[in-house]
Enzyme design. Sequence first.
Site, PDB file in Angstrom:
ATOM      1  N   HIS A 238       0.822  -1.213   0.000  1.00 57.89           N
ATOM      2  CA  HIS A 238       0.000   0.000   0.000  1.00 57.89           C
ATOM      3  C   HIS A 238       0.861   1.270   0.000  1.00 57.89           C
ATOM      4  CE1 HIS A 238      -3.422  -2.525   1.158  1.00 57.89           C
ATOM      5  NE2 HIS A 238      -2.691  -3.025   2.132  1.00 57.89           N
ATOM      6  N   ASP A 239       1.697   1.381   1.039  1.00 58.61           N
ATOM      7  CA  ASP A 239       2.334   2.674   1.304  1.00 58.61           C
ATOM      8  C   ASP A 239       3.377   3.112   0.270  1.00 58.61           C
ATOM      9  OD1 ASP A 239       0.706   2.906   3.489  1.00 58.61           O
ATOM     10  OD2 ASP A 239       2.196   2.232   4.937  1.00 58.61           O
TER      11      ASP A 239
END
Length: 309
Positions: A238-239
């Site tokens: 995600h990040d």
Amino acid sequence: MKRMKVWLDADPGVDDAAAIILAAKMPEFEILGVSACAGNVELHYTYDNARNLVAYTGLNVPVHKGAARPLMAEPHFAREIHGKNGLGGQTLPVSAAKHETLPAWDAIYEAACEYAGELILVMIGPLTNLAIALLKYPDLKEKIKRVVLMGGAVSYGNTTPSAEFNIHFDPEAADIVFSAGLNISMLGLDVTMQAALDENAIEKIHSVNEQGTFLANSMRQTLTWAKKLFDLDFVAMHDPCTFLYLVYPDLFRSAATGVKIELRGKLTRGKTVSDVFSDYKFADRSVDVVLGIDHCRFFDCFLEILGRY
Ligand code: BDR
Ligand code: CA
């Protein structure tokens, strides 16, 4: 090359660790500082992890402690995904850097004053620190160039059927941030679940170098949990999507939409409600919502940047 002035706020976190490890080797960024908030695990872990990751990657920047809990909600950590220490049980050498005394919100404001109109905030945890900064400093919003955040989704949730973890952890903070009139790019689950690494990909990362081995080992533990809990055979990065989006926007697909945060719904609290699939019903379409990524090129970039160590 004119480098982007970036402040990173994070709750490391296995995928936060990947984001920091990659960002530190992207010359397009001048990372001014890092702040930590509670999220994936308790603040004392996320703060230590942020400090240790900054030292490990050779980033010579201050790390500031932020909020230990959400503004109003009860904290619900994600230990089952990230492990008790937030790094899937992996450990790093302890940073010898001095401890900063300025809290995250004051440090963000100071950076915004120093680089007014230039500062880009990359937010990869709950939005508590930024919300506190916006409440404390009403002129902050005019000084920030851009906010690129991992959070929310126009589709489904991963913490409840409606809500994504970072937004669900502190919906009131998210509401303050999304209502502030900031220039926001939202990388939610719609795109970040496509930034998936399966066992083969993790094996490749493992063999790149020492940093890759650290990341792969932390991801493997997450993968085991993801399999057991959700029957997923991949770990979503995600990040790191936030930093990749800033440098390689052509890898992604996005749309200008309205986004509002649901605070009250019994089943929908913490949802980022977007009008992207409903004929743009909201008058305000100021949020750049990222919806897709070229997976092959994403993984090539991931390996190439990791290989710069
Ligand atoms: C987000 O929540 C955290 O668990 C991850 O670090 C990421 O920021 C994904 O929903
Ligand atoms: Ca995170």
